[in-house]
Enzyme design. Structure first.
Site, short mmCIF file in Angstrom:
data_model
loop_
_atom_site.label_atom_id
_atom_site.label_comp_id
_atom_site.label_asym_id
_atom_site.label_seq_id
_atom_site.Cartn_x
_atom_site.Cartn_y
_atom_site.Cartn_z
CB CYS A 167 -36.74 16.17 -15.97
SG CYS A 167 -35.96 14.36 -15.74
CB CYS A 184 -49.96 16.28 1.73
SG CYS A 184 -50.46 14.72 2.36
#
Length: 472
Positions: free
Chosen positions: A75, A425
């Site tokens: 990117c 998480c």
């Protein structure tokens, strides 16, 4: 700003640290460096510094000695000053997983006093997403849900690291082809604050776009007629590109469902999405079972996550027919359904969730499972309301990023389960809660890590906790 000329420092980069950066030192002071890798020598620009600061932050803007694990990011905005999302896109995928495992081990050692050997496992991108094998191997093309921020000109992008500034993008390489093909950044979203693309399973069918308008200071979340922006007016679905009570929506590909979300505020919880065209929900499938998920409701963004986490939880708990189970922070019912199938009609599963939209979805998803009882409300409060907690055999804990925290952990232990599966998480939150479990007589008996967020510093882990006097 302190440091060298123009805030530049030459630094020897040390170990990885939690949060997507590495640790370096300058004249004895810790410097957290992004866009670097352990063992590198870099020239870094200070981004947060001060003589009285406990530590500094910096971005590596030039690599003087590169790691063998360094690769070219896919990117163009993944570097310094760009998008704040892909912390590790400059590292080879195998190296990313090693770095995440090191962070998981370090947090458990530092916060829970445990020495744990763990690997972070690769999770394949299912073939149905349309992602090429080459992109999947590079950690690209996996994200089925992407939330863009809109700048003042209506251009879509992502927030810069630790900033509100929006970095415009043309496409996101970690998004699935189904998300990319919607072409949302190619359009102008004037008057909208955020736009979320949801492509269930990543395959492109049944796509949903949920847009949230900017809130004008002093205005309410509704129009003068009392309707939220984008709500139907009883004259059929609004056409994308037309006005819907809020800002104009750009035209979108045929067959894409469109909804709007009420403007959020610091004291305003997320509201129900309002239909513009199509449906306000999507349907996800895991192991042959279908789940309805409303609007921007929570669902794992990696298309292989549902199966991977369900398998890990069942492996950790080994639920048996006729047993009782507790599923905390149960969402739309993914793990509840797996527990219900395992304990069978002679067992019992109680699922607790604080989000009303998720509970409504779970009622639809689990209506054929009479052994399931759904409770809506804050998890800790509902657990503590029981004066005489009934014992349960197994527990699933799947809390938000902040963790379950001591009150919930102690309420779980009070029910004396034979095993707890903790889905985490955030490594630091997991480690803190594991330490509380240890204080209450439960020990870590197994741990698996999953790379469900390639190119970023995020990971998912499933921990198995059992009573210290019965560590099976």
């Amino acid at each position: 700003m302190s440091g060298g000329e123009d805030g530049l420092l030459e630094l020897e980069v040390g170990d990885v640290a939690h949060g997507g950066h590495c640790v370096a030192r300058h004249e004895g002071r810790v410097v957290f460096v992004r866009h670097a890798l352990p063992g590198e020598r870099v020239r870094a620009r200070l981004t947060e510094a001060g003589d009285g600061a406990a530590y500094w932050r910096a971005d590596a803007v030039e690599v003087l000695r590169a790691s063998a694990d360094r690769v070219e990011p896919a990117c163009p905005v993944a570097g310094p000053g760009g998008c704040g999302g892909c912390d590790w896109q400059h590292a080879a995928p195998a190296a990313q997983r090693r770095l995440k495992a090191e962070v998981l081990r370090e947090q458990l050692q530092r916060l829970a006093g445990l020495e744990v050997d763990v690997e972070v496992e690769e999770v394949p991108v299912p073939a149905g997403t349309g992602t090429s094998p080459e992109d999947a191997a590079r950690g690209l093309g996996w994200r089925t849900r992407v939330t863009y921020a809109a700048d003042g000109a209506g251009r879509l992008g992502f927030r810069a690291h630790r900033e509100h500034r929006v970095v415009p993008v043309e496409r996101c390489p970690i998004a699935t082809p189904g998300v990319v093909d919607l072409g949302l950044p190619e359009r102008r979203w004037t008057g909208w604050r955020s736009v979320e693309a949801v492509v269930p399973g990543g395959a492109g069918s049944g796509a949903l776009v949920v847009a949230e308008p900017r809130e004008v200071p002093g205005s309410s979340a509704t129009t003068r007629s009392g309707r939220r922006p984008g709500a139907d007016r009883g004259r059929g679905p609004a056409r994308p590109g037309a006005r819907t009570g809020g800002p104009a929506l750009p035209a979108l590909p045929a067959g894409v469902s469109v909804a709007t979300a009420p403007p959020r505020g610091p004291r305003r919880p997320p509201g129900a999405p309002q239909r513009v065209s199509g449906r306000t929900w999507v349907r996800e499938e895991v192991d042959g079972r279908s789940f309805r998920v409303t609007g921007a409701g929570f669902w794992q963004v990696h298309p292989g996550a549902g199966a991977a986490l369900t398998g890990a939880v069942l492996q950790a708990l080994e639920p048996r027919p006729g047993e009782s189970a507790l599923d905390l922070y149960s969402g739309a019912g993914l793990l509840t359904a797996a527990l219900a199938a395992a304990v069978g009609p002679g067992g019992a599963v109680t699922a607790v969730e604080g989000d009303a939209r998720a509970v409504a979805d779970a009622r639809r998803n689990l209506h054929d499972d009479p052994q399931v009882r759904l409770l809506h409300g804050p998890v800790q409060r509902l657990l503590e309301e029981e004066d005489d907690p009934r014992p349960v055999d197994v527990v699933v804990l799947d809390p938000p990023r902040t963790g379950a925290r001591a009150g919930v952990v102690r309420a779980v232990v009070a029910r004396r389960p034979r095993a707890v599966a903790y889905v985490a998480c955030d490594p630091a939150a997991l480690a803190r809660d594991v330490a509380v479990f240890a204080e209450e007589g439960y020990v870590l008996a197994g741990l698996r890590g999953f790379d469900l967020f390639p190119s970023t510093h995020h990971l998912e882990a499933v921990a198995r906790l059992v009573p210290r006097d019965d560590p099976r």
